[in-house]
Write an enzyme that holds these catalytic residues in place. Structure first.
Site, PDB file in Angstrom:
ATOM      1  N   ASP A 115       8.597  13.014   4.167  1.00  0.00           N
ATOM      2  CA  ASP A 115       9.419  13.018   5.391  1.00  0.00           C
ATOM      3  C   ASP A 115       8.597  12.413   6.527  1.00  0.00           C
ATOM      4  O   ASP A 115       7.426  12.086   6.364  1.00  0.00           O
ATOM      5  CB  ASP A 115       9.867  14.450   5.733  1.00  0.00           C
ATOM      6  CG  ASP A 115       8.698  15.344   6.114  1.00  0.00           C
ATOM      7  OD1 ASP A 115       7.623  15.206   5.503  1.00  0.00           O
ATOM      8  OD2 ASP A 115       8.836  16.184   7.026  1.00  0.00           O
ATOM      9  N   HIS A 127       9.020  11.446  -4.136  1.00  0.00           N
ATOM     10  CA  HIS A 127       9.867  11.811  -2.992  1.00  0.00           C
ATOM     11  C   HIS A 127       9.123  11.366  -1.732  1.00  0.00           C
ATOM     12  O   HIS A 127       8.334  12.116  -1.148  1.00  0.00           O
ATOM     13  CB  HIS A 127      10.110  13.330  -2.979  1.00  0.00           C
ATOM     14  CG  HIS A 127      11.048  13.757  -1.889  1.00  0.00           C
ATOM     15  ND1 HIS A 127      12.412  13.734  -2.030  1.00  0.00           N
ATOM     16  CD2 HIS A 127      10.820  14.186  -0.626  1.00  0.00           C
ATOM     17  CE1 HIS A 127      12.989  14.152  -0.916  1.00  0.00           C
ATOM     18  NE2 HIS A 127      12.034  14.432  -0.035  1.00  0.00           N
ATOM     19  N   ASP A 148       9.822  13.390 -12.514  1.00  0.00           N
ATOM     20  CA  ASP A 148       9.576  12.186 -11.709  1.00  0.00           C
ATOM     21  C   ASP A 148      10.890  11.641 -11.180  1.00  0.00           C
ATOM     22  O   ASP A 148      11.350  10.585 -11.584  1.00  0.00           O
ATOM     23  CB  ASP A 148       8.837  11.149 -12.581  1.00  0.00           C
ATOM     24  CG  ASP A 148       8.503   9.883 -11.802  1.00  0.00           C
ATOM     25  OD1 ASP A 148       8.574   9.919 -10.551  1.00  0.00           O
ATOM     26  OD2 ASP A 148       8.178   8.859 -12.433  1.00  0.00           O
ATOM     27  N   GLU A 205       6.926  15.271  -4.481  1.00  0.00           N
ATOM     28  CA  GLU A 205       6.684  14.750  -3.141  1.00  0.00           C
ATOM     29  C   GLU A 205       5.194  14.441  -2.976  1.00  0.00           C
ATOM     30  O   GLU A 205       4.402  14.631  -3.915  1.00  0.00           O
ATOM     31  CB  GLU A 205       7.165  15.746  -2.057  1.00  0.00           C
ATOM     32  CG  GLU A 205       7.257  15.079  -0.680  1.00  0.00           C
ATOM     33  CD  GLU A 205       7.893  15.934   0.426  1.00  0.00           C
ATOM     34  OE1 GLU A 205       8.438  17.014   0.144  1.00  0.00           O
ATOM     35  OE2 GLU A 205       7.829  15.490   1.587  1.00  0.00           O
TER      36      GLU A 205
END
Ligand code: G3I
Ligand code: 9MR
Ligand code: ZN
Length: 530
Positions: free
Chosen positions: A149, A460, A503, A512
């Site tokens: 993120d 991720h 994955d 992530e």
């Protein structure tokens, strides 16, 4: 079909212990062959032992006698391992890629194509950020995106830098690595220039008036899988927290000595910032610690025990500045309870190391108690190491979110025991934790993107998803038996704890990446491979 031979997919240094793992109960014959086809070792393994983490039996294939440089494979019957190398500097590329990740995570600046290739982007997240619940805006541009993120969180930042500082202290050659960043070739070593990029941002997160430190700056929600310049929602600064303020103090105190030789004014500014944060951290008492305020759903880094952050801060403040007050406070904490941890949540081991390495006077009795407790911690890890066929210090309960960070962290605890006792067994065990991460694991993957034969392809991580190319040099979280996301539920239900990795882009709880997972691994590599 992947083979059932699990091996460090990068390889081994000539004189290191070399063990691969094979699924099965019975002893097997195995061969180590050169890629050309020459068999250079033929051996029989021991019999298999049951592994509570994989709910299976595995045998160990010890081929430590292979010391000659070259590329090899292992064969068990018709089964063939992925190729790997025996050689001297085989981890250099991994190491450099792990370091370059921080540059590629830079926020609030343009990354040019020349520097960042496909991950280039124009300036991102450069609008003034609203202080939550107010009409006040503040400029807090800069720093690194935390993870998959685009949030920026102080707790995460501080432990990342702490681990990087320890990496540098254990392996000074890191100061010479050309990271190919815009600052390369200038007077500050690249790694310190990169770290300064984060420090500069952290300093902006401290309130001038009070010295308290804001917990994080993110949008209210996570955005889609877009490059960072397209996350254009309002930035929100969340309230001060005790953990952020204490970690900030510790990290700034640590940083001072690294920058003093190059930039006295910057070092002084950090010293001042550390002292101000330390002085007020205990005034930020929120029952239960930091939690997201209404309307904000991004990462919380919530922490029920806020004592270890203060413990760490006291130790670093004493090591950096020598004031009796800091010493007394740290010694008081230790007299109550000795704590451990090199992760974002439990940080006390950084404090233990600071006290044990300060040049200011310390109490020998307390130092002895700390060392004894660190040895005890390592011995408990050794017990797990001895019963886990993949030779990490984990039992079946240890495969939690970010397990790969705990693998690296445990390696560092073992390294501490090696330093204290001089006993090689701890060092050997610590190195096995790296072999696990690089492929000798039951998931049969090299957990660093861009490396190995069995690669992680869909981390991720928003820039990786947006460009459809996994950014190289990222340590992924690894197996998490808590099945904390829908993809993990779909792909891992019923699997043994050590196998709960998938994955898949949407599996944030197993696939992530974060800045503090990379730094934990860099710290361990610097400790046990230099
Ligand atoms: O501490 C408990 C342990 O006692 C218990 O045995 C175990 C069983 O599940 O859980 C442990 O807590 C876990 C904790 O991580 C351990 O560090 C929680 O279940 C787990 O939910 C928690 O995950 C954290 C996750 O955020 C969710 O809060 C990760 O550590 C943390 O790395 C991750 O951080 C996120 C940021 O919020 C946002 N940015 C991405 C980043 C990485 O995923
Ligand atoms: O991308 C987010 C990741 O960084 C966090 O670790 C994770 C848990 O907080 O959340 C991810 O965002 C997801 C959100 O939680 C739920 N909706 C889908 C988002 C993207 O997968
Ligand atoms: Zn950004």
């Amino acid at each position: 079909m992947k083979s059932k031979i699990y091996v460090n997919e990068i390889g081994y240094r000539p004189n290191d212990r070399k063990v691969a793992v094979y699924s099965g109960k019975d002893a097997v014959n195995f061969k180590v062959m050169r890629k050309s086809g020459d068999c250079i070792l033929e051996k029989t393994s021991g019999i298999g032992a049951y592994n509570t983490s994989t709910k299976d039996y595995e045998v160990k294939l010890d081929f430590s006698e292979v010391k000659e440089h070259g590329e090899y494979i292992i064969k068990v019957g018709e089964e063939t391992s992925v190729p790997f190398v025996v050689g001297e500097s085989i981890y250099d590329d991994v190491n450099k890629a792990l370091m370059r990740f921080f540059f590629l995570q830079r926020c609030g600046t343009e990354l040019t194509e020349a520097d960042a290739g496909v991950y280039a982007h124009p300036v991102c997240h450069n609008t003034p950020a609203r202080i939550y619940g107010t009409e006040t805006f503040r400029e807090v541009n800069g720093g690194w995106h935390d993870a998959g993120d685009y949030g920026r969180y102080i707790v995460a930042a501080a432990v990342t830098l702490a681990a990087l500082f320890h990496a540098i202290e254990n392996d000074e050659s890191l100061l010479k690595v050309d990271m190919q960043i815009p600052e390369s070739g200038q007077k500050l070593p690249d790694i310190l220039a990169e770290i300064k990029y984060e420090l500069d941002w952290m300093l902006k997160m401290q309130d001038e008036a009070t010295g308290k430190v804001y917990h994080k700056v993110t949008c209210a929600n996570f955005c889609g899988f877009v490059m960072p310049q397209y996350e254009t929602e309002e930035l929100v600064i969340c309230p001060f927290s005790l953990t952020a303020t204490a970690d900030f103090a510790a990290c700034m105190a640590m940083a001072v000595k690294f920058y003093e030789p190059y930039d006295k004014a910057f070092a002084e500014r950090m010293a001042e910032a550390a002292k101000r944060a330390y002085a007020v951290m205990r005034d930020i008492q929120v029952p239960g610690g930091f939690l997201n305020p209404d309307g904000v759903v991004t990462g919380t880094y919530e922490d029920k025990n806020e004592l270890d952050e203060q413990y760490w801060a006291a130790a670093e403040m004493y090591k950096a500045f020598g004031d009796e007050l800091y010493r007394t406070e740290f010694e008081n904490y230790v007299n109550q309870e000795i704590l451990h941890g090199y992760g974002w949540e439990d940080v006390a081991s950084f404090g233990n190391l600071a006290y044990l390495s300060t040049s200011y006077p310390t109490d020998e009795k307390i130092a002895d108690k700390l060392r004894a407790s660190m040895l005890e911690k390592a011995d408990a890890l050794m017990k797990k190491y001895e019963t886990n066929n993949f030779e990490i210090s984990f039992d079946e309960k240890d495969y939690i979110w970010g397990s790969n960070m705990y693998v690296a962290e445990n390696g560092s605890h073992l390294f501490d025991a090696y330093k204290i006792s001089g006993e090689d067994k701890y060092l050997t065990a610590a190195r096995e934790h790296i072999h696990y991460i690089l492929g000798k694991n039951p998931c049969n993957v090299c957990f660093i993107t861009g490396f190995g034969t069995n690669k992680v392809l869909e981390p991720h991580h928003r820039p990786s998803a947006a460009t459809k190319q996994a950014m190289p040099g990222m340590l992924i979280g690894g197996p998490d038996s808590g099945l904390h996301d829908p993809d993990a539920v779909r792909d891992c239900t019923g699997l043994a704890p050590a196998l709960c990795h998938t994955d898949k882009l949407l599996s944030y709880s197993t696939n992530e990446v974060t800045i503090y997972w990379n730094s934990a691994l860099l710290m361990l590599m610097a400790q046990v491979l230099s």
